[in-house]
Design a protein around this motif. Structure first.
Motif, PDB file in Angstrom:
ATOM      1  N   GLY A 258       5.680   4.737  11.005  1.00 11.65           N
ATOM      2  CA  GLY A 258       5.385   5.641  12.118  1.00 11.65           C
ATOM      3  C   GLY A 258       6.227   6.891  12.048  1.00 11.65           C
ATOM      4  N   GLU A 259       6.103   7.704  13.102  1.00  7.27           N
ATOM      5  CA  GLU A 259       6.836   8.968  13.120  1.00  7.27           C
ATOM      6  C   GLU A 259       8.306   8.750  13.440  1.00  7.27           C
ATOM      7  OE1 GLU A 259       4.892   8.673  17.296  1.00  7.27           O
ATOM      8  OE2 GLU A 259       4.618   7.891  15.273  1.00  7.27           O
ATOM      9  N   ASN A 260       9.132   9.697  13.030  1.00  5.38           N
ATOM     10  CA  ASN A 260      10.559   9.710  13.345  1.00  5.38           C
ATOM     11  C   ASN A 260      10.800  10.735  14.436  1.00  5.38           C
ATOM     12  OD1 ASN A 260      10.221   8.977  10.404  1.00  5.38           O
ATOM     13  ND2 ASN A 260      12.374   8.452  10.709  1.00  5.38           N
ATOM     14  N   ASP A 261      11.457  10.352  15.506  1.00  5.22           N
ATOM     15  CA  ASP A 261      11.830  11.342  16.510  1.00  5.22           C
ATOM     16  C   ASP A 261      12.943  10.811  17.392  1.00  5.22           C
ATOM     17  OD1 ASP A 261      10.672   9.749  18.523  1.00  5.22           O
ATOM     18  OD2 ASP A 261       8.742  10.763  18.343  1.00  5.22           O
ATOM     19  N   MET A 262      13.305  11.620  18.394  1.00  6.93           N
ATOM     20  CA  MET A 262      14.451  11.312  19.239  1.00  6.93           C
ATOM     21  C   MET A 262      14.216  10.084  20.114  1.00  6.93           C
ATOM     22  SD  MET A 262      17.479  12.461  19.458  1.00  6.93           S
ATOM     23  CE  MET A 262      17.199  14.049  18.657  1.00  6.93           C
ATOM     24  N   ARG A 263      12.963   9.829  20.480  1.00  5.16           N
ATOM     25  CA  ARG A 263      12.671   8.648  21.296  1.00  5.16           C
ATOM     26  C   ARG A 263      13.080   7.375  20.563  1.00  5.16           C
ATOM     27  NH1 ARG A 263       6.514   8.806  21.644  1.00  5.16           N
ATOM     28  NH2 ARG A 263       6.919   9.303  19.462  1.00  5.16           N
TER      29      ARG A 263
ATOM     30  N   SER B  11      17.727   9.286  11.387  1.00  5.58           N
ATOM     31  CA  SER B  11      16.736   9.050  12.437  1.00  5.58           C
ATOM     32  C   SER B  11      16.139   7.652  12.327  1.00  5.58           C
ATOM     33  CB  SER B  11      15.626  10.099  12.351  1.00  5.58           C
ATOM     34  OG  SER B  11      14.923   9.977  11.120  1.00  5.58           O
ATOM     35  N   PHE B  12      15.346   7.308  13.311  1.00  5.67           N
ATOM     36  CA  PHE B  12      14.644   6.026  13.336  1.00  5.67           C
ATOM     37  C   PHE B  12      13.148   6.276  13.458  1.00  5.67           C
ATOM     38  CE2 PHE B  12      18.875   4.909  14.635  1.00  5.67           C
ATOM     39  CZ  PHE B  12      19.077   3.600  14.200  1.00  5.67           C
ATOM     40  N   GLN B  13      12.371   5.332  12.948  1.00  9.38           N
ATOM     41  CA  GLN B  13      10.930   5.378  13.132  1.00  9.38           C
ATOM     42  C   GLN B  13      10.543   4.662  14.406  1.00  9.38           C
ATOM     43  OE1 GLN B  13       9.643   3.539   9.456  1.00  9.38           O
ATOM     44  NE2 GLN B  13       8.974   5.515   8.670  1.00  9.38           N
TER      45      GLN B  13
ATOM     46  N   CYS C 129       0.824  -1.207   0.000  1.00 10.80           N
ATOM     47  CA  CYS C 129       0.000   0.000   0.000  1.00 10.80           C
ATOM     48  C   CYS C 129       0.861   1.260   0.000  1.00 10.80           C
ATOM     49  CB  CYS C 129      -0.934   0.002   1.208  1.00 10.80           C
ATOM     50  SG  CYS C 129      -0.076  -0.160   2.787  1.00 10.80           S
ATOM     51  N   SER C 130       2.100   1.144   0.450  1.00  8.64           N
ATOM     52  CA  SER C 130       2.990   2.312   0.448  1.00  8.64           C
ATOM     53  C   SER C 130       4.426   1.823   0.545  1.00  8.64           C
ATOM     54  CB  SER C 130       2.668   3.250   1.608  1.00  8.64           C
ATOM     55  OG  SER C 130       2.970   2.623   2.836  1.00  8.64           O
ATOM     56  N   LEU C 131       5.327   2.648   0.121  1.00 11.04           N
ATOM     57  CA  LEU C 131       6.754   2.380   0.268  1.00 11.04           C
ATOM     58  C   LEU C 131       7.339   3.554   1.035  1.00 11.04           C
ATOM     59  CD1 LEU C 131       9.040   0.448  -0.425  1.00 11.04           C
ATOM     60  CD2 LEU C 131       9.499   1.805  -2.458  1.00 11.04           C
ATOM     61  N   MET C 132       7.497   3.338   2.341  1.00  7.37           N
ATOM     62  CA  MET C 132       7.839   4.442   3.228  1.00  7.37           C
ATOM     63  C   MET C 132       9.317   4.788   3.122  1.00  7.37           C
ATOM     64  SD  MET C 132       6.872   6.591   5.442  1.00  7.37           S
ATOM     65  CE  MET C 132       7.639   7.675   6.626  1.00  7.37           C
ATOM     66  N   LYS C 133       9.594   6.065   2.921  1.00  8.03           N
ATOM     67  CA  LYS C 133      10.968   6.560   2.986  1.00  8.03           C
ATOM     68  C   LYS C 133      10.972   7.790   3.872  1.00  8.03           C
ATOM     69  CE  LYS C 133      12.825   4.735  -1.284  1.00  8.03           C
ATOM     70  NZ  LYS C 133      13.714   4.974  -2.418  1.00  8.03           N
ATOM     71  N   THR C 134      11.777   7.760   4.910  1.00 12.85           N
ATOM     72  CA  THR C 134      11.764   8.856   5.865  1.00 12.85           C
ATOM     73  C   THR C 134      12.452  10.075   5.288  1.00 12.85           C
ATOM     74  OG1 THR C 134      13.879   8.302   6.873  1.00 12.85           O
ATOM     75  CG2 THR C 134      11.950   7.142   7.695  1.00 12.85           C
ATOM     76  N   THR C 135      12.133  11.200   5.863  1.00 14.16           N
ATOM     77  CA  THR C 135      12.671  12.463   5.370  1.00 14.16           C
ATOM     78  C   THR C 135      13.736  13.047   6.290  1.00 14.16           C
ATOM     79  OG1 THR C 135      10.874  13.644   6.477  1.00 14.16           O
ATOM     80  CG2 THR C 135      10.527  13.012   4.178  1.00 14.16           C
ATOM     81  N   ILE C 136      14.100  12.341   7.344  1.00 12.74           N
ATOM     82  CA  ILE C 136      15.103  12.850   8.287  1.00 12.74           C
ATOM     83  C   ILE C 136      16.252  11.862   8.343  1.00 12.74           C
ATOM     84  CG2 ILE C 136      15.483  13.802  10.587  1.00 12.74           C
ATOM     85  CD1 ILE C 136      12.504  14.012  10.949  1.00 12.74           C
ATOM     86  N   PRO C 137      17.262  12.020   7.524  1.00 14.84           N
ATOM     87  CA  PRO C 137      18.386  11.077   7.509  1.00 14.84           C
ATOM     88  C   PRO C 137      19.019  10.919   8.882  1.00 14.84           C
ATOM     89  CG  PRO C 137      18.501  12.555   5.629  1.00 14.84           C
ATOM     90  CD  PRO C 137      17.417  13.084   6.517  1.00 14.84           C
TER      91      PRO C 137
ATOM     92  N   ILE D 131      17.583  19.769  23.439  1.00 13.58           N
ATOM     93  CA  ILE D 131      17.413  18.992  22.216  1.00 13.58           C
ATOM     94  C   ILE D 131      15.926  18.747  21.995  1.00 13.58           C
ATOM     95  CG2 ILE D 131      17.893  16.776  21.099  1.00 13.58           C
ATOM     96  CD1 ILE D 131      20.528  16.695  22.655  1.00 13.58           C
ATOM     97  N   ALA D 132      15.492  18.894  20.755  1.00 15.33           N
ATOM     98  CA  ALA D 132      14.094  18.681  20.381  1.00 15.33           C
ATOM     99  C   ALA D 132      13.909  17.287  19.798  1.00 15.33           C
ATOM    100  CB  ALA D 132      13.652  19.744  19.383  1.00 15.33           C
ATOM    101  N   CYS D 133      12.648  16.928  19.546  1.00 19.95           N
ATOM    102  CA  CYS D 133      12.372  15.598  18.994  1.00 19.95           C
ATOM    103  C   CYS D 133      12.816  15.506  17.538  1.00 19.95           C
ATOM    104  CB  CYS D 133      10.897  15.263  19.133  1.00 19.95           C
ATOM    105  SG  CYS D 133       9.781  16.414  18.295  1.00 19.95           S
ATOM    106  N   VAL D 134      12.703  16.615  16.803  1.00 21.00           N
ATOM    107  CA  VAL D 134      13.094  16.682  15.400  1.00 21.00           C
ATOM    108  C   VAL D 134      13.728  18.047  15.158  1.00 21.00           C
ATOM    109  CG1 VAL D 134      11.324  15.090  14.555  1.00 21.00           C
ATOM    110  CG2 VAL D 134      10.789  17.522  14.764  1.00 21.00           C
ATOM    111  N   PRO D 135      14.429  18.242  14.051  1.00 21.53           N
ATOM    112  CA  PRO D 135      14.991  19.571  13.759  1.00 21.53           C
ATOM    113  C   PRO D 135      13.911  20.647  13.755  1.00 21.53           C
ATOM    114  CG  PRO D 135      15.940  17.923  12.302  1.00 21.53           C
ATOM    115  CD  PRO D 135      14.847  17.228  13.055  1.00 21.53           C
ATOM    116  N   PHE D 136      14.255  21.815  14.289  1.00 21.37           N
ATOM    117  CA  PHE D 136      13.380  22.988  14.364  1.00 21.37           C
ATOM    118  C   PHE D 136      12.241  22.826  15.370  1.00 21.37           C
ATOM    119  CE2 PHE D 136      14.841  22.548   9.889  1.00 21.37           C
ATOM    120  CZ  PHE D 136      15.781  23.582   9.904  1.00 21.37           C
ATOM    121  N   GLY D 137      12.335  21.838  16.261  1.00 25.23           N
ATOM    122  CA  GLY D 137      11.334  21.663  17.302  1.00 25.23           C
ATOM    123  C   GLY D 137      11.715  22.422  18.563  1.00 25.23           C
TER     124      GLY D 137
END
Length: 374
Positions: free
Chosen positions: A129-134, A122-124, A112-120, A172-178
């Motif tokens: 799912g979402e990418n963040d520091m956790r 990082s981990f999902q 149904c989708s081929l997921m590629k993250t936008t934050i090199p 430190i934020a969860c993602v850049p610009f957070g």
């Protein structure tokens, strides 16, 4: 009823409870019994997915936070039977699938989708799912405990990602610009220590931000600037100071004390956050829960401790000798002394002090790694 909403987070309940019991260090009457360990191990084995990682419950989807809680619970149980159930090979593949630019797992029937993250780097948190520091912290900590961090693909680009998440505030934020937040700062700083890449961020700015998160009136910490006090930040903020001391090789302290008011944190926790019927609360007039009981006590353990960089991380034959570990106790009252918690793993420090070292490590290797390397 209170915990029904955590049905998909069941390994966390095990982690919070086992960590709290270990930190309290009460008599054998209140320790985790052998038959209880066997039940926990058997249940967590049901939560392990054949494709790798642990789910929030049996027959659910693998999740990196649930995997972190499950692995740390098995460390808390401190027995070889617990470590044997972990499938390291499938866990590594699970972690790599969650890394940036991952491909769709072959076990999914419908594309149904081929997921590629936008934050090199990082981990999902889970597939698609979402990418963040956790997710980054949980992935690296699992990799460290299971001796998987030698895999270069797992480490590649992570330090750069974390450096982009340090904000103008210093935290430190969860993602850049957070926005900088205590949990994300602890996760990011701990991740850099695991990677031995603390030079990627400004440690001095992290320290300045963390110091300003202790509230003058309450004595405890908040998680973000201009927010309310919360006892869980005893750990998320308090651990930052010990992690900075570790990153700066034992120089981020004043005569052994952390660079915040440790007695004030103890006072807020003991006087304002104990429920009369048991457990810890986040602030007065709230109800107790497992999460705040765990992290309030983990942070209280740090607030009761002094800097022991040499003893804990350098000299493997030295632990606590000739050191007055009561000088930071509120009122010098020994019965309140908790076991020391590890600021990287948030498990009892002794579980990481089997004194097996490797040249590339800044800290003692864990007992889990010792068993799994056999």
């Amino acid at each position: 009823i209170q915990y029904q909403r955590l049905d998909a987070s069941q390994p966390w309940l095990f982690f919070w409870v086992t960590s709290t019991i270990n930190l309290l260090g009460l008599s054998s009457k209140y320790t985790i019994k052998t038959y209880q360990k066997k039940k926990i191990i058997a249940y967590l084995e049901l939560c392990q997915c054949k494709e790798g990682g642990f789910a929030g419950g049996p027959y659910m989807e693998a999740h990196i936070a649930s995997s972190y809680a499950a692995v740390c619970t098995l460390v808390n149980l401190n027995c070889e039977d617990a470590y044997k159930i972990i499938n390291r090979e499938s866990m590594l593949q699970f972690l790599l699938r969650l890394k940036h630019k991952m491909k769709e797992p072959p076990y999914l029937e419908r594309k149904c989708s081929l997921m590629k993250t936008t934050i090199p780097g990082s981990f999902q948190i889970h597939f698609n799912g979402e990418n963040d520091m956790r997710a980054t912290y949980c992935s690296l900590l699992i990799g460290d405990l299971l001796n998987l961090l030698a895999n270069t693909e797992l480490r590649e680009g992570v330090a750069e990602y974390i450096s982009h998440c340090q904000t103008y505030e210093g935290g430190i934020a969860c993602v850049p610009f957070g926005e900088a937040q205590a949990g994300y700062t602890q996760c990011g700083l701990a991740s850099l220590i695991l990677l031995q890449s603390t030079q990627s961020i400004s440690l001095e700015r992290v320290l300045e931000w963390a110091v300003n998160c202790q509230l003058e009136d309450e004595g405890g910490f908040n998680g973000r600037i201009n927010k309310l006090v919360d006892s869980c930040y005893n750990f998320w903020q308090g651990a930052i100071f010990e992690l900075l001391d570790l990153a700066m090789k034992g120089t981020c302290n004043y005569k052994g004390k952390w660079l915040y008011n440790q007695e004030a944190v103890q006072g807020y926790t003991l006087l304002g956050c104990q429920n009369s019927t048991g457990g810890m609360i986040d602030k007065p007039e709230r109800r107790a829960d497992m999460y705040h009981s765990c992290y309030a006590l983990s942070g209280l353990s740090i607030a009761q401790s002094t800097s022991m960089y040499k003893e804990l991380y350098i000299d493997k034959n030295y632990f606590g000798k000739d050191r007055d570990e009561t000088k930071c106790l509120l009122g010098g009252y020994n019965p309140n002394k908790l076991h020391r918690v590890h600021p990287l793993y948030n498990v009892q420090h002794e579980l990481s002090l089997i004194h097996i070292s490797e040249p590339t490590r800044r800290y003692a290797i864990s007992y889990a790694v010792f068993c799994l390397k056999k």
